[in-house]
Design a protein around this motif. Structure first.
Motif, mmCIF file in Angstrom:
data_model
loop_
_atom_site.group_PDB
_atom_site.id
_atom_site.type_symbol
_atom_site.label_atom_id
_atom_site.label_comp_id
_atom_site.label_asym_id
_atom_site.label_seq_id
_atom_site.Cartn_x
_atom_site.Cartn_y
_atom_site.Cartn_z
ATOM 1 N N GLY A 149 -34.922 25.124 -32.507
ATOM 2 C CA GLY A 149 -35.421 25.968 -31.656
ATOM 3 C C GLY A 149 -35.069 25.880 -30.096
ATOM 4 N N VAL A 150 -36.040 25.710 -29.275
ATOM 5 C CA VAL A 150 -36.043 25.664 -27.883
ATOM 6 C C VAL A 150 -35.992 24.273 -27.515
ATOM 7 C CG1 VAL A 150 -37.068 26.124 -25.442
ATOM 8 C CG2 VAL A 150 -37.355 27.686 -27.392
ATOM 9 N N ALA A 151 -34.822 23.837 -26.965
ATOM 10 C CA ALA A 151 -34.916 22.403 -26.314
ATOM 11 C C ALA A 151 -34.869 22.240 -24.883
ATOM 12 C CB ALA A 151 -33.339 21.887 -26.860
ATOM 13 N N GLY A 152 -35.859 21.254 -24.319
ATOM 14 C CA GLY A 152 -35.740 21.024 -23.114
ATOM 15 C C GLY A 152 -34.903 19.687 -22.555
ATOM 16 N N ARG A 213 -36.857 18.651 -9.305
ATOM 17 C CA ARG A 213 -37.328 17.484 -9.806
ATOM 18 C C ARG A 213 -37.736 17.113 -11.055
ATOM 19 N NH1 ARG A 213 -38.353 14.129 -5.273
ATOM 20 N NH2 ARG A 213 -39.794 12.749 -6.486
ATOM 21 N N ALA A 214 -36.869 16.218 -11.668
ATOM 22 C CA ALA A 214 -37.130 15.871 -13.227
ATOM 23 C C ALA A 214 -38.500 15.262 -13.212
ATOM 24 C CB ALA A 214 -36.124 15.154 -13.578
ATOM 25 N N ALA A 215 -39.039 14.650 -12.314
ATOM 26 C CA ALA A 215 -40.142 13.941 -12.309
ATOM 27 C C ALA A 215 -41.541 15.084 -12.248
ATOM 28 C CB ALA A 215 -40.549 12.883 -11.148
ATOM 29 N N GLU A 216 -41.168 16.094 -11.495
ATOM 30 C CA GLU A 216 -42.232 17.195 -11.502
ATOM 31 C C GLU A 216 -41.903 18.178 -12.625
ATOM 32 O OE1 GLU A 216 -43.139 21.077 -8.805
ATOM 33 O OE2 GLU A 216 -41.854 19.699 -8.189
ATOM 34 N N LEU A 217 -41.137 18.485 -13.036
ATOM 35 C CA LEU A 217 -40.836 19.381 -14.192
ATOM 36 C C LEU A 217 -40.920 18.710 -15.612
ATOM 37 C CD1 LEU A 217 -37.919 21.341 -12.437
ATOM 38 C CD2 LEU A 217 -40.535 21.958 -12.428
ATOM 39 N N GLY A 218 -40.409 17.656 -15.806
ATOM 40 C CA GLY A 218 -40.293 16.919 -17.186
ATOM 41 C C GLY A 218 -41.851 17.045 -17.744
ATOM 42 N N PRO A 219 -42.894 16.582 -17.144
ATOM 43 C CA PRO A 219 -44.013 16.449 -17.950
ATOM 44 C C PRO A 219 -44.323 17.891 -18.386
ATOM 45 C CG PRO A 219 -44.225 15.230 -16.076
ATOM 46 C CD PRO A 219 -42.870 16.074 -15.872
ATOM 47 N N TRP A 220 -44.078 19.133 -17.662
ATOM 48 C CA TRP A 220 -44.564 20.345 -18.239
ATOM 49 C C TRP A 220 -43.527 20.740 -19.568
ATOM 50 C CZ3 TRP A 220 -48.886 20.531 -16.588
ATOM 51 C CH2 TRP A 220 -49.305 20.236 -15.359
ATOM 52 N N LEU A 221 -42.212 20.274 -19.454
ATOM 53 C CA LEU A 221 -41.442 20.489 -20.697
ATOM 54 C C LEU A 221 -41.848 19.782 -21.851
ATOM 55 C CD1 LEU A 221 -37.732 20.681 -19.166
ATOM 56 C CD2 LEU A 221 -38.968 22.364 -20.565
ATOM 57 N N ALA A 222 -42.324 18.440 -21.584
ATOM 58 C CA ALA A 222 -42.600 17.615 -22.674
ATOM 59 C C ALA A 222 -43.693 17.878 -23.418
ATOM 60 C CB ALA A 222 -42.671 16.101 -22.257
ATOM 61 N N SER A 223 -44.631 18.663 -22.730
ATOM 62 C CA SER A 223 -46.023 18.802 -23.093
ATOM 63 C C SER A 223 -46.180 20.479 -23.621
ATOM 64 C CB SER A 223 -47.199 18.667 -22.258
ATOM 65 O OG SER A 223 -46.965 19.716 -20.912
ATOM 66 N N HIS A 224 -45.178 21.084 -23.380
ATOM 67 C CA HIS A 224 -45.148 22.576 -23.594
ATOM 68 C C HIS A 224 -45.129 22.864 -25.302
ATOM 69 C CE1 HIS A 224 -44.339 26.898 -23.612
ATOM 70 N NE2 HIS A 224 -44.250 27.049 -22.198
ATOM 71 N N ALA A 225 -46.171 23.633 -25.763
ATOM 72 C CA ALA A 225 -46.048 23.619 -27.176
ATOM 73 C C ALA A 225 -45.135 24.547 -27.798
ATOM 74 C CB ALA A 225 -47.481 24.431 -27.671
ATOM 75 N N ASP A 226 -44.374 25.294 -26.949
ATOM 76 C CA ASP A 226 -43.352 26.316 -27.233
ATOM 77 C C ASP A 226 -41.785 25.646 -27.310
ATOM 78 O OD1 ASP A 226 -42.868 28.586 -29.003
ATOM 79 O OD2 ASP A 226 -42.600 29.835 -27.355
ATOM 80 N N VAL A 227 -41.820 24.354 -27.056
ATOM 81 C CA VAL A 227 -40.520 23.705 -26.781
ATOM 82 C C VAL A 227 -40.384 22.534 -28.021
ATOM 83 C CG1 VAL A 227 -39.260 21.815 -25.450
ATOM 84 C CG2 VAL A 227 -40.382 23.641 -24.332
ATOM 85 N N ASN A 228 -39.416 22.901 -28.817
ATOM 86 C CA ASN A 228 -39.352 22.080 -30.054
ATOM 87 C C ASN A 228 -38.587 20.626 -29.982
ATOM 88 O OD1 ASN A 228 -38.770 24.995 -30.625
ATOM 89 N ND2 ASN A 228 -39.999 24.372 -31.802
ATOM 90 N N ALA A 229 -37.855 20.326 -28.702
ATOM 91 C CA ALA A 229 -37.105 19.210 -28.625
ATOM 92 C C ALA A 229 -36.951 18.836 -27.361
ATOM 93 C CB ALA A 229 -35.667 19.292 -29.459
ATOM 94 N N ILE A 230 -36.709 17.553 -26.865
ATOM 95 C CA ILE A 230 -36.452 17.307 -25.493
ATOM 96 C C ILE A 230 -35.623 16.209 -25.526
ATOM 97 C CG2 ILE A 230 -38.695 15.988 -25.257
ATOM 98 C CD1 ILE A 230 -38.872 16.951 -22.456
ATOM 99 N N ASP A 231 -34.859 16.202 -24.399
ATOM 100 C CA ASP A 231 -33.638 15.371 -24.138
ATOM 101 C C ASP A 231 -34.152 14.574 -22.744
ATOM 102 O OD1 ASP A 231 -31.692 13.610 -23.303
ATOM 103 O OD2 ASP A 231 -29.913 15.429 -23.962
#
Length: 288
Positions: A149-152, A213-231
């Protein structure tokens, strides 16, 4: 002697095939390895992450529904365009990473070759990861891989191009779509790659590239319900455990960050492809 003032460039984000400014209106200076100013880059915000995820989700049905052969052609076209802008990438890698021209040439050539390598894998995934399973009874039983699906993707912070390609190409080779947070201090190769993608055959929204900044944006990607995977490759070490816990809240696949910076020049393997594939098993009665 010319009195002409040079025009300083401010780059934008790459979302949905377009180049919008950051919703926050923020930007930050990008310097070379000696501290000399190169350009300004947009500093993405939480809302930019949401817009990028929306674009990636919208693009997913068309991209995942394309034939594997077609996806391979599209990835190969990206490699062709990278080859055409090879000198620009060499200059940007040399300036960003502080390496000699010969080393920068090797990095850029490796990135081009990596696109070609993943392009060659697109139509082989079903054969390698799929199977026909022996079962007791009058049934056919097949297992087939499908894109996640969608990957961060939190891109490597040190390897501005080869590392970026190494974590991005396997996502789209499988038929998934991507929201990428580039290196904070070395974003120019990622920005130029976004310009290549915009003029390639990659549909808008399949790849979205955010600078900031990955430190700023990472938490929103990690918690987003429409993101299926995160690297988490480029995640700050102090935040990795928290990002994994946030990802667990929406049952994401998590690619953990390596304990040390990988040697991106090493030959790739198929493990990253496997991380972005789900497996569907189908039972079908014999003789019906």
């Amino acid at each position: 002697m010319s009195d002409r003032m040079s025009v300083l460039k401010t780059y934008k984000l790459f979302i949905g095939g377009a180049f919008p400014r950051s919703e926050s209106g923020r930007s930050y200076p990008v310097n070379d390895h000696r501290g000399n100013f190169l350009a300004n880059a947009a500093q993405a915000s939480r809302k930019d992450v949401r817009e990028a995820v929306t674009a990636a989700r919208k693009a997913f049905p068309g991209w995942s529904g394309a034939t594997a052969y077609n996806r391979g052609q599209v990835l190969y076209r990206v490699a062709e365009l990278l080859e055409g802008r090879r000198e620009q990438f060499i200059a940007e890698v040399a300036a960003s990473e502080g390496v000699q021209a010969k080393r920068a040439q090797s990095i850029v050539d490796g990135a081009i070759d990596r696109w070609v390598w993943y392009a060659g894998w697109t139509d082989k995934l079903a054969m390698v990861f799929g199977s026909s399973n022996p079962v007791a009874g009058p049934y056919f039983n097949f297992t087939m891989p499908e894109p996640t699906g969608v990957a961060g993707v939190l891109a490597p912070q040190q390897s501005s191009l080869l590392g970026l390609v190494s974590v991005l190409a396997p996502v789209i080779a499988t038929g998934s779509t991507a929201v990428v947070v580039s290196s904070l201090d070395r974003p120019l190769p990622a920005i130029t790659l976004s310009e290549v993608l915009a003029t390639s055959d990659v549909p808008g929204g399949v790849v979205n590239i955010l600078t900031g900044r990955a430190a700023e944006l990472g938490p929103w990607l990690a918690s987003h319900a429409d993101v299926n995977a995160i690297d988490l490759t480029g995640a700050p070490e102090s935040m990795r455990a928290d990002l994994e816990r946030a990802a667990a809240g929406t049952v994401k696949r998590v690619l953990r960050a390596p304990s040390s910076e990988p040697d991106w020049t090493r030959a790739p393997d198929i493990s990253r492809l496997k991380r972005y594939l789900e497996h569907k098993t189908v039972w079908h009665p014999v003789g019906v």
